[in-house]
Design a protein around this motif. Structure first.
Motif, short mmCIF file in Angstrom:
data_model
loop_
_atom_site.label_atom_id
_atom_site.label_comp_id
_atom_site.label_asym_id
_atom_site.label_seq_id
_atom_site.Cartn_x
_atom_site.Cartn_y
_atom_site.Cartn_z
N GLY A 20 -62.80 -28.21 -6.24
CA GLY A 20 -62.08 -29.39 -6.65
C GLY A 20 -61.17 -29.97 -5.59
O GLY A 20 -60.70 -31.10 -5.72
N GLU A 21 -60.93 -29.21 -4.52
CA GLU A 21 -60.06 -29.70 -3.45
C GLU A 21 -60.82 -30.71 -2.60
O GLU A 21 -62.05 -30.70 -2.53
CB GLU A 21 -59.59 -28.53 -2.60
N GLY A 22 -60.09 -31.59 -1.93
CA GLY A 22 -60.75 -32.60 -1.12
C GLY A 22 -59.97 -32.94 0.13
O GLY A 22 -58.86 -32.46 0.35
N ILE A 23 -60.59 -33.77 0.96
CA ILE A 23 -59.95 -34.35 2.13
C ILE A 23 -59.98 -35.85 1.93
O ILE A 23 -61.04 -36.44 1.74
CB ILE A 23 -60.69 -33.96 3.43
N ASP A 24 -58.81 -36.48 1.92
CA ASP A 24 -58.71 -37.90 1.60
C ASP A 24 -59.42 -38.78 2.62
O ASP A 24 -59.79 -38.33 3.72
CB ASP A 24 -57.24 -38.30 1.50
N ALA A 25 -59.57 -40.04 2.27
CA ALA A 25 -60.29 -41.00 3.11
C ALA A 25 -59.71 -41.07 4.51
O ALA A 25 -58.51 -41.18 4.70
CB ALA A 25 -60.26 -42.38 2.46
N HIS A 26 -60.61 -41.00 5.50
CA HIS A 26 -60.20 -41.05 6.89
C HIS A 26 -61.39 -41.50 7.74
O HIS A 26 -62.50 -41.61 7.24
CB HIS A 26 -59.70 -39.67 7.37
N ARG A 27 -61.13 -41.77 9.01
CA ARG A 27 -62.22 -42.14 9.92
C ARG A 27 -61.94 -41.57 11.30
O ARG A 27 -60.81 -41.28 11.66
CB ARG A 27 -62.40 -43.65 9.98
N HIS A 28 -63.03 -41.43 12.06
CA HIS A 28 -62.94 -40.94 13.44
C HIS A 28 -63.61 -41.94 14.37
O HIS A 28 -64.46 -42.73 13.95
CB HIS A 28 -63.66 -39.59 13.59
N ASP A 29 -63.25 -41.88 15.64
CA ASP A 29 -63.95 -42.66 16.65
C ASP A 29 -65.19 -41.92 17.14
O ASP A 29 -65.98 -42.47 17.92
CB ASP A 29 -63.03 -42.94 17.85
N ASP A 30 -65.37 -40.68 16.70
CA ASP A 30 -66.52 -39.85 17.06
C ASP A 30 -67.47 -39.75 15.87
O ASP A 30 -67.12 -40.02 14.72
CB ASP A 30 -66.07 -38.43 17.41
N HIS A 31 -68.71 -39.31 16.16
CA HIS A 31 -69.63 -38.90 15.11
C HIS A 31 -69.21 -37.52 14.59
O HIS A 31 -68.49 -36.78 15.27
CB HIS A 31 -71.06 -38.81 15.64
N GLN A 32 -69.69 -37.17 13.41
CA GLN A 32 -69.39 -35.85 12.88
C GLN A 32 -70.56 -35.32 12.04
O GLN A 32 -71.19 -36.07 11.28
CB GLN A 32 -68.12 -35.89 12.02
N VAL A 79 -68.63 -30.46 13.01
CA VAL A 79 -68.98 -30.58 14.43
C VAL A 79 -68.76 -32.03 14.85
O VAL A 79 -69.39 -32.94 14.30
CB VAL A 79 -70.44 -30.17 14.71
N GLY A 80 -67.85 -32.25 15.80
CA GLY A 80 -67.61 -33.59 16.32
C GLY A 80 -68.42 -33.85 17.58
O GLY A 80 -68.59 -32.97 18.42
N LEU A 81 -68.96 -35.07 17.68
CA LEU A 81 -69.71 -35.49 18.87
C LEU A 81 -69.19 -36.85 19.32
O LEU A 81 -68.92 -37.71 18.49
CB LEU A 81 -71.21 -35.60 18.56
N PRO A 82 -69.07 -37.09 20.63
CA PRO A 82 -68.59 -38.39 21.11
C PRO A 82 -69.44 -39.54 20.60
O PRO A 82 -70.64 -39.37 20.31
CB PRO A 82 -68.68 -38.26 22.63
#
Length: 248
Positions: A20-32, A79-82
């Motif tokens: 039930g836990e979550g991570i709120d709305a967000h964005r990155h400049d990288d792919h993930q 996993v983050g990718l540029p």
């Protein structure tokens, strides 16, 4: 989505989320790449919800506003990718098949994010090759915009066991069967039966993550029998619902 957090670099890490836990709305400049080592992961954007058990990963392109939700105890591998490194060549969120090799590569690569040695660079090179070859899977619930279509989808989300025909559902929202059938194809890219199956699978994964028995899941999600549910689930995810939590 309001209060959107901007984290320029998409982290490479392992996170644990309770049911039930979550991570709120967000964005990155990288792919993930987002992978559930255990539990079931749901990733939501303005376009819809993508969901993945342990045989699937979700590709989130750079700049995409997204939120995570855990169903069951979730071991989240990120996993983050540029932005310039896009092995699968995808510009929209997509569910990818995770075979045994890709799974182990993701687990190994996220184990020690601070490591910059040559072995880890080789791991990434093979991981990228596997991502490039990974088949895409239609495990998604798009978000409808037409209010009549949205009303039908909301009713079935509220009760996935609802077995009414499209004509009967249309009568409840003041829309004809032909109109709704056209809207499902035009807005959601699938037929009504295809969408209903995806919705039921989504609810089934959530229930299985909460240790609901397979027979009860089949009944609550609208399948005529446990065997019919098991067959659809196996064809969709590559294993039976009875082994779902044991795999996790």
């Amino acid at each position: 989505m309001s209060n959107i957090r901007h984290t320029p670099e998409a982290p490479t890490q392992v996170r644990t989320l309770a049911a039930g836990e979550g991570i709120d709305a967000h964005r990155h400049d990288d792919h993930q790449i987002v992978y559930a080592g255990s539990g079931v992961l749901a990733v939501t954007t303005d376009a819809g919800t993508w969901f993945a058990p342990g045989t699937r990963a979700i590709w989130v392109p750079a700049g995409t506003v997204h939120a995570h939700r855990a169903h069951g105890h979730l071991e989240l591998h990120l996993v983050g990718l540029p932005a310039g490194d896009n092995p699968p060549g995808l510009d929209a969120p997509t569910v990818l098949t995770v075979g045994p090799l890709l799974r182990e590569l993701i687990l190994a690569y996220t184990r020690d994010p601070e490591d910059t040695g040559p072995e880890r660079r080789r791991l990434l090179a093979v991981l990228r090759d596997q991502l490039r070859a990974s088949p895409q899977q239609p495990v998604q619930l798009p978000t409808p915009s037409d209010p009549r279509l949205a009303a039908v989808c909301a009713m079935l989300h509220a009760d996935p066991s609802d077995s009414r025909t499209l004509a009967a559902l249309g009568a409840a929202v003041g829309a004809g069967e032909r109109t709704l059938s056209r809207l499902f194809r035009a807005e959601l890219g699938m037929t009504f039966p295809q969408w209903r199956t995806q919705s039921r699978l989504y609810h089934a994964l959530r229930m299985l993550a909460d240790d609901v028995p397979v027979t009860a899941v089949a009944h609550r999600c609208g399948w005529s029998s446990a065997s019919a549910f098991i067959d659809v689930f196996r064809r969709s995810f590559g294993y039976t619902p009875g082994t779902h939590n044991r795999r996790a």
